[in-house]
Design a protein around this motif. Structure first.
Motif, mmCIF file in Angstrom:
data_model
loop_
_atom_site.group_PDB
_atom_site.id
_atom_site.type_symbol
_atom_site.label_atom_id
_atom_site.label_comp_id
_atom_site.label_asym_id
_atom_site.label_seq_id
_atom_site.Cartn_x
_atom_site.Cartn_y
_atom_site.Cartn_z
ATOM 1 N N ASP A 1 0.352 -3.140 6.290
ATOM 2 C CA ASP A 1 0.208 -3.260 7.747
ATOM 3 C C ASP A 1 1.276 -4.199 8.298
ATOM 4 O O ASP A 1 0.984 -5.161 9.011
ATOM 5 C CB ASP A 1 -1.195 -3.794 8.076
ATOM 6 C CG ASP A 1 -1.461 -3.817 9.580
ATOM 7 O OD1 ASP A 1 -0.898 -2.963 10.285
ATOM 8 O OD2 ASP A 1 -2.210 -4.701 10.030
ATOM 9 N N PRO B 1 -4.498 1.808 1.975
ATOM 10 C CA PRO B 1 -3.656 1.672 3.156
ATOM 11 C C PRO B 1 -4.265 0.742 4.210
ATOM 12 O O PRO B 1 -5.424 0.887 4.576
ATOM 13 C CB PRO B 1 -3.541 3.109 3.662
ATOM 14 C CG PRO B 1 -3.612 3.934 2.415
ATOM 15 C CD PRO B 1 -4.610 3.217 1.551
ATOM 16 N N PHE B 2 -3.472 -0.209 4.642
ATOM 17 C CA PHE B 2 -3.825 -1.147 5.713
ATOM 18 C C PHE B 2 -4.935 -2.133 5.331
ATOM 19 O O PHE B 2 -5.412 -2.850 6.194
ATOM 20 C CB PHE B 2 -4.214 -0.394 6.999
ATOM 21 C CG PHE B 2 -3.132 0.532 7.468
ATOM 22 C CD1 PHE B 2 -2.040 0.027 8.148
ATOM 23 C CD2 PHE B 2 -3.177 1.889 7.187
ATOM 24 C CE1 PHE B 2 -1.015 0.874 8.561
ATOM 25 C CE2 PHE B 2 -2.160 2.743 7.589
ATOM 26 C CZ PHE B 2 -1.073 2.228 8.272
ATOM 27 N N ASP C 1 0.841 -1.198 0.000
ATOM 28 C CA ASP C 1 0.000 0.000 0.000
ATOM 29 C C ASP C 1 0.878 1.252 0.000
ATOM 30 O O ASP C 1 0.444 2.306 0.456
ATOM 31 C CB ASP C 1 -0.936 -0.009 1.211
ATOM 32 C CG ASP C 1 -0.202 -0.092 2.550
ATOM 33 O OD1 ASP C 1 1.043 -0.125 2.552
ATOM 34 O OD2 ASP C 1 -0.876 -0.120 3.593
ATOM 35 N N MET C 2 2.083 1.127 -0.541
ATOM 36 C CA MET C 2 3.050 2.231 -0.460
ATOM 37 C C MET C 2 2.864 3.303 -1.533
ATOM 38 O O MET C 2 3.503 4.349 -1.459
ATOM 39 C CB MET C 2 4.473 1.670 -0.566
ATOM 40 C CG MET C 2 4.842 0.788 0.615
ATOM 41 S SD MET C 2 6.402 -0.074 0.342
ATOM 42 C CE MET C 2 6.486 -1.073 1.847
#
Lengths: 286, 286, 286
Positions: free
Chosen positions: B70, B42-43, B9-10
């Motif tokens: 995560d 993200p996550f 998720d970078m």
């Protein structure tokens, strides 16, 4: 080491592109896999054709380009609307796409070295579930592994033409179109510099865009020949006329698209004034 | 030649992914590095699990998948909330992730070939500063270089379960959920085609979505079996029911998500009407 | 096997990046091509410098980094505003960019191992039409193929300085700036942890941001040392102070940027209160 390029409308958020790459590596590991773009607008074969026609010359011979845009075949042997998975040989490279207009848009007036239809498309209906992978890419992998074209596809005469706008020349006038807006907001047209050679080098001209609201009177050799933030016309590396803002870009300082409201398909007119032409014209009225 | 895939998720705007790739190449150069996606929300471990479960079969044996979502460990030996960097062996491939629910979401009811916790996580607190690189990727590189699993990690029983919605079958009814919206706006559900085999082939059914506002009465073999712009249901390559618009796409002509307002987690109902069932139902009221 | 990395503002929708990769593969196939990022803000050389300074240490010696941001040379031998395609040797790696401030922003106070200007820039004006490819990348390919630097470029003293904000130390105070917002909304500052070593380990301090609206009193070893959704300050892997929300991210739960309204160039103040300093301060007023 072989090279496969991928040009798709699959985006960057799904697993589809990874599936393509895994499939390649499962068959052959001595390969470079190059992304041309995966953010082609969905089903926009002319955008895919623009991208490949702009960069194929940079690739070495025998590169295999797989185009995964609108790739589900339409099998319609009777009618004329069918589209078949096909292979174009051109410039010593391979282009593998559904024949949905991509080849017509890519080749325009050029002739292929050869053109082939992939065989056995109907042998397994499951192939239709991910045709970019199961039909197009599979053919590319077989070519890369050295399979003979004859065992993959059959020669075919003719491919689907595309109705792409072309630039036309009239006396003292070139009419062309914006065919692409790039990341900076530069407007790339389909007016090639070869069109200008008909006129004497010192013939004056004006490039009009957005009807006649804006114009540029000269063609620069590079962006920085005009001040920062100023409009500039130049020929890009492929020889096409481009309208830009020096160091401008959409979203920050403003690119040509943003500042002039330019869009794909907008008409661009180049009006020439050969020495004496004005007199000639006026002479009709005197 | 080894293969490492990256799912994170970078995003594409930071240096993080380049750091991962540089780190791989610093240790081993005879490798293919494949991006699955870096735009996972993200996550969102269930999105990462969806992507990998959709494409792992396309990769060859011994592929190493590193999941950087995560990935900061939570070391909590007493409680149950800890999450440890772990390695799953499955389908002759490796999946390296923090045990934060990813493995549960990925495996669902499947059993791992084996499951391991990475050792020495606490040996150097600096490892926590970029755990995808310093813990997960490092383990993957060691596997790729031929280090024995026993020197990297220890067998562990059990991994964290994920509370993922599953499709359920009731008499004459399948209830499932949209689990992914793809780049075209197609809604992929968790209803597998194996669920349909319980019924006779000619049993009629309706697929309802957005409560009962919309429905589809048949399952097509490919998008083009319905007219352009028409709704279509089909099984995707992995066998899951997908609701789509033929040649539709969000943002242009409109994809299924856009036209029907479909979202991840929306319920999809498939109601079957076996021959005679209507009579049976009606018989209650007569 | 050689490594070339690409850092550009060309985006992912055009053919430019594919042209770069094709050009590399046309010359040399025993190479890894790594994308650092292609979504640098147009002409933002300090963003490109931030990305490379954050990840170059992860790459092996002799890696060649090509930076295609604002790469059209300005040839101005008389004045001071020129910018020349140049090669920096640093940390046993090569960085090839137009000397437009990138090198100054990248190196800050560091000294290059050596610095070179690419020769023959003016030999062919067509090179200016795609200078990242025709000037910078071409030089990188030649280095990769083993050409001697002396045949490509000439040593040059000095490169263009960049006016990048630097962190400064005053008695009991560090003033720094947000230099990057990452994909999660984390605010990375230019305050290095070495700045803190001047003070005793137990010296109390407060990190203030958005004037004094928000502050954090301690530095954590990792995100999860604070509860989910809580603000956290830590040193990132490169030693720079970062302000974040544990498991927060812009667009979903809210990252630090979103929740605190932080932006690049915002000032961050770290105020120290050494033991006895408060007394000292107060003593002025008693």
């Amino acid at each position: 080491m072989g090279i496969i390029t991928l040009t798709t409308d699959m985006g960057l958020n799904d697993h589809y592109v990874a599936s393509l790459k895994g499939t390649i590596l499962k068959s052959i590991q001595d390969v470079h896999i190059i992304d041309v773009s995966h953010t082609v607008k969905p089903f926009d074969i002319s955008e895919a054709a623009y991208l490949l026609s702009s960069c194929y010359k940079d690739f070495p011979d025998e590169t295999i380009h797989v185009i995964g845009v609108d790739s589900e075949p339409i099998v319609n042997f009777g009618g004329t609307d069918g589209s078949f998975p096909s292979i174009l040989r051109y410039n010593n490279q391979y282009f593998i796409s559904n024949d949905n207009g991509f080849f017509g848009s890519f080749l325009k007036e050029e002739a292929p070295e050869s053109f082939w239809r992939i065989d056995n498309v109907l042998s397994n209906p499951n192939l239709f579930q991910f045709p970019t992978k199961n039909l197009l890419l599979t053919a590319g992998i077989r070519l890369l592994k050295g399979d003979k074209m004859e065992t993959i596809a059959s020669p075919f005469e003719g491919f689907k033409k595309a109705f792409t706008p072309i630039a036309i020349m009239e006396p003292n006038l070139i009419k062309g179109y914006v065919i692409h807006i790039d990341n900076y907001g530069n407007a790339i047209t389909n007016i090639h510099k070869s069109f200008f050679t008909r006129f004497e080098k010192e013939t004056s001209f004006s490039i009009f865009f957005k009807k006649k609201d804006y114009y540029i009177d000269e063609i620069s050799g590079s962006y920085n020949e005009v001040p920062q933030g100023e409009k500039v016309a130049l020929f890009n590396e492929n020889g096409y006329l481009e309208i830009a803002i020096n160091r401008g870009a959409n979203g920050s300082t403003g690119g040509a698209q943003q500042l002039f409201g330019l869009h794909t398909h907008d008409m661009i007119r180049v009006e020439f004034t050969p020495q004496g032409s004005r007199q000639t014209l006026d002479s009709f009225f005197t």
